[in-house]
Design a protein around this motif. Structure first.
Motif, PDB file in Angstrom:
ATOM      1  N   LEU A 148      17.632 -10.049  31.675  1.00 51.84           N
ATOM      2  CA  LEU A 148      17.653 -10.443  32.895  1.00 51.84           C
ATOM      3  C   LEU A 148      17.658 -11.938  33.293  1.00 51.84           C
ATOM      4  CD1 LEU A 148      14.938  -8.970  35.398  1.00 51.84           C
ATOM      5  CD2 LEU A 148      17.429  -9.181  35.572  1.00 51.84           C
ATOM      6  N   TRP A 191      20.194 -17.185  39.838  1.00 53.29           N
ATOM      7  CA  TRP A 191      19.398 -17.095  41.157  1.00 53.29           C
ATOM      8  C   TRP A 191      18.561 -18.251  41.215  1.00 53.29           C
ATOM      9  CZ3 TRP A 191      17.276 -12.300  38.890  1.00 53.29           C
ATOM     10  CH2 TRP A 191      15.843 -12.199  38.641  1.00 53.29           C
ATOM     11  N   PHE A 235      17.930   1.293  38.730  1.00 48.24           N
ATOM     12  CA  PHE A 235      17.976   1.326  37.318  1.00 48.24           C
ATOM     13  C   PHE A 235      18.875   2.593  36.600  1.00 48.24           C
ATOM     14  CE2 PHE A 235      13.616   0.169  38.686  1.00 48.24           C
ATOM     15  CZ  PHE A 235      13.214  -0.837  37.760  1.00 48.24           C
ATOM     16  N   MET A 247      19.311  -8.142  41.856  1.00 45.78           N
ATOM     17  CA  MET A 247      18.645  -8.213  40.493  1.00 45.78           C
ATOM     18  C   MET A 247      17.158  -8.519  40.401  1.00 45.78           C
ATOM     19  SD  MET A 247      21.314  -7.444  38.781  1.00 45.78           S
ATOM     20  CE  MET A 247      21.303  -8.151  37.024  1.00 45.78           C
ATOM     21  N   LYS A 248      16.749  -9.284  41.312  1.00 41.95           N
ATOM     22  CA  LYS A 248      15.309  -9.612  41.419  1.00 41.95           C
ATOM     23  C   LYS A 248      14.492  -8.323  41.455  1.00 41.95           C
ATOM     24  CE  LYS A 248      15.905 -14.063  43.527  1.00 41.95           C
ATOM     25  NZ  LYS A 248      15.480 -15.075  44.722  1.00 41.95           N
ATOM     26  N   ILE A 269      14.356  -5.695  39.445  1.00 40.66           N
ATOM     27  CA  ILE A 269      14.429  -5.473  38.349  1.00 40.66           C
ATOM     28  C   ILE A 269      13.190  -6.378  37.808  1.00 40.66           C
ATOM     29  CG2 ILE A 269      15.331  -5.114  36.000  1.00 40.66           C
ATOM     30  CD1 ILE A 269      17.853  -4.736  37.366  1.00 40.66           C
ATOM     31  N   ASP A 270      13.479  -7.674  37.992  1.00 44.12           N
ATOM     32  CA  ASP A 270      12.459  -8.553  37.686  1.00 44.12           C
ATOM     33  C   ASP A 270      11.149  -8.405  38.381  1.00 44.12           C
ATOM     34  OD1 ASP A 270      12.220 -11.358  36.312  1.00 44.12           O
ATOM     35  OD2 ASP A 270      11.736 -12.013  38.223  1.00 44.12           O
ATOM     36  N   TRP A 290       9.905  -5.505  39.101  1.00 40.90           N
ATOM     37  CA  TRP A 290       9.288  -4.317  38.230  1.00 40.90           C
ATOM     38  C   TRP A 290       8.593  -4.620  37.025  1.00 40.90           C
ATOM     39  CZ3 TRP A 290      11.117  -2.044  33.594  1.00 40.90           C
ATOM     40  CH2 TRP A 290      10.782  -0.715  33.497  1.00 40.90           C
ATOM     41  N   LEU A 291       9.777  -5.807  36.201  1.00 42.34           N
ATOM     42  CA  LEU A 291       9.099  -6.128  34.935  1.00 42.34           C
ATOM     43  C   LEU A 291       7.724  -6.961  35.000  1.00 42.34           C
ATOM     44  CD1 LEU A 291      11.997  -7.561  32.716  1.00 42.34           C
ATOM     45  CD2 LEU A 291      10.245  -5.987  32.208  1.00 42.34           C
ATOM     46  N   GLN A 350       4.743  -6.379  36.187  1.00 42.47           N
ATOM     47  CA  GLN A 350       3.575  -5.898  35.766  1.00 42.47           C
ATOM     48  C   GLN A 350       3.529  -5.858  34.373  1.00 42.47           C
ATOM     49  OE1 GLN A 350       3.701  -1.523  36.908  1.00 42.47           O
ATOM     50  NE2 GLN A 350       5.864  -1.879  37.045  1.00 42.47           N
ATOM     51  N   TYR A 351       4.557  -5.720  33.642  1.00 46.45           N
ATOM     52  CA  TYR A 351       4.598  -5.691  32.058  1.00 46.45           C
ATOM     53  C   TYR A 351       4.480  -7.307  31.522  1.00 46.45           C
ATOM     54  CZ  TYR A 351       5.548  -0.957  33.195  1.00 46.45           C
ATOM     55  OH  TYR A 351       5.519   0.082  33.722  1.00 46.45           O
ATOM     56  N   ARG A 352       4.941  -7.921  32.250  1.00 43.07           N
ATOM     57  CA  ARG A 352       5.019  -9.414  31.910  1.00 43.07           C
ATOM     58  C   ARG A 352       3.669  -9.918  31.729  1.00 43.07           C
ATOM     59  NH1 ARG A 352       8.346 -11.325  35.354  1.00 43.07           N
ATOM     60  NH2 ARG A 352      10.127 -11.107  34.337  1.00 43.07           N
ATOM     61  N   ILE A 389       0.903  -8.156  31.113  1.00 41.71           N
ATOM     62  CA  ILE A 389       0.487  -7.485  30.008  1.00 41.71           C
ATOM     63  C   ILE A 389       0.762  -8.509  28.748  1.00 41.71           C
ATOM     64  CG2 ILE A 389       0.260  -5.774  28.377  1.00 41.71           C
ATOM     65  CD1 ILE A 389       0.685  -3.791  30.967  1.00 41.71           C
ATOM     66  N   TRP A 390       1.838  -8.615  28.541  1.00 46.21           N
ATOM     67  CA  TRP A 390       2.269  -9.273  27.380  1.00 46.21           C
ATOM     68  C   TRP A 390       1.998 -10.977  27.357  1.00 46.21           C
ATOM     69  CZ3 TRP A 390       7.821  -7.809  29.166  1.00 46.21           C
ATOM     70  CH2 TRP A 390       8.466  -9.038  29.544  1.00 46.21           C
TER      71      TRP A 390
END
Lengths: 106, 106
Positions: free
Chosen positions: A80, A87, B6, B73-74, B76-77, B79-80, B82-84, B86-87
């Motif tokens: 991404l 953007w 997706f 495209m944002k 997807i960002d 959606w990501l 929530q995992y960001r 976490i990491w």
DNA sequence: TATATATGCAACTTTTCGGTTTCGCAATTT
DNA sequence: AAATTGCGAAACCGAAAAGTTGCATATATA
């Protein structure tokens, strides 16, 4: 079998599984309870997720716990990134336009 | 037709198309030259990308220019994200461990 | 006006995918 | 030891996807 991460997250059930085990590892049976599919169907999804290393297995007796491999998720983030640059630069351009307008107002 | 973003990015050719038109709009023929598929196959991919609004069309005479809809495209960002979280929190935990070790060394 | 070009669309085929059913195996429990 | 439980794997099926071929249409060009 060409398993890539993008194909893996294409299926809504698999995204559901990912969300489910993100915080704590779970067994296939426990995971399957959360979906309208049989355990075997979920098992198949888990296999795909495992094959592309989005998920790892941990054996405990006769149970297998599946956990999210959060590092792998970063690959999507990495992909991404090239578009994020776009953007963000467009946002900056807009920002410049706005500040130019502001200046002219003065 | 269930077109979600997706599923759209699951196909490698479509990701190639996205990368290709990210910076400048292109016609189907010009796009197809970059892949080992026929124009019609590419056209089909463009249709899918258009349906899920990842790509927009601009008519110019008999040519149609396809451009990336970067805003989409944002998603997807998003959606990501929530995992960001976490990491990033795991990274912070590691950070704490490291600084604790450093303290003990003193 | 006849021809070439750019494109979409529909029909058809092959491959892939997601799901179910059935089975086998290993670890528990009784 | 026998029954139960948790699981993966294989066989099969229907639906969807991806690609090809053939056509129709609109815009340029000769």
């Amino acid at each position: 079998m060409r398993r890539d991460i993008f194909q893996a997250i294409a299926d809504p059930t698999r995204r559901g599984i990912i969300a489910l085990i993100a915080l704590q590892a779970m067994t296939p049976n426990a995971i399957a309870e959360n979906f309208n599919s049989t355990r075997q169907a979920v098992s198949k999804h888990l296999r795909i997720l495992t094959e592309c290393e989005l998920v790892k297995q941990e054996y405990r007796g006769r149970e297998i716990y599946y956990a999210l491999e959060i590092e792998k998720m970063k690959e999507i983030d990495k992909w991404l990134d090239q578009y994020r640059k776009i953007w963000e630069s467009r946002f900056n351009q807009l920002d410049q336009v706005l500040s130019t307008l502001k200046k002219q107002k003065k």
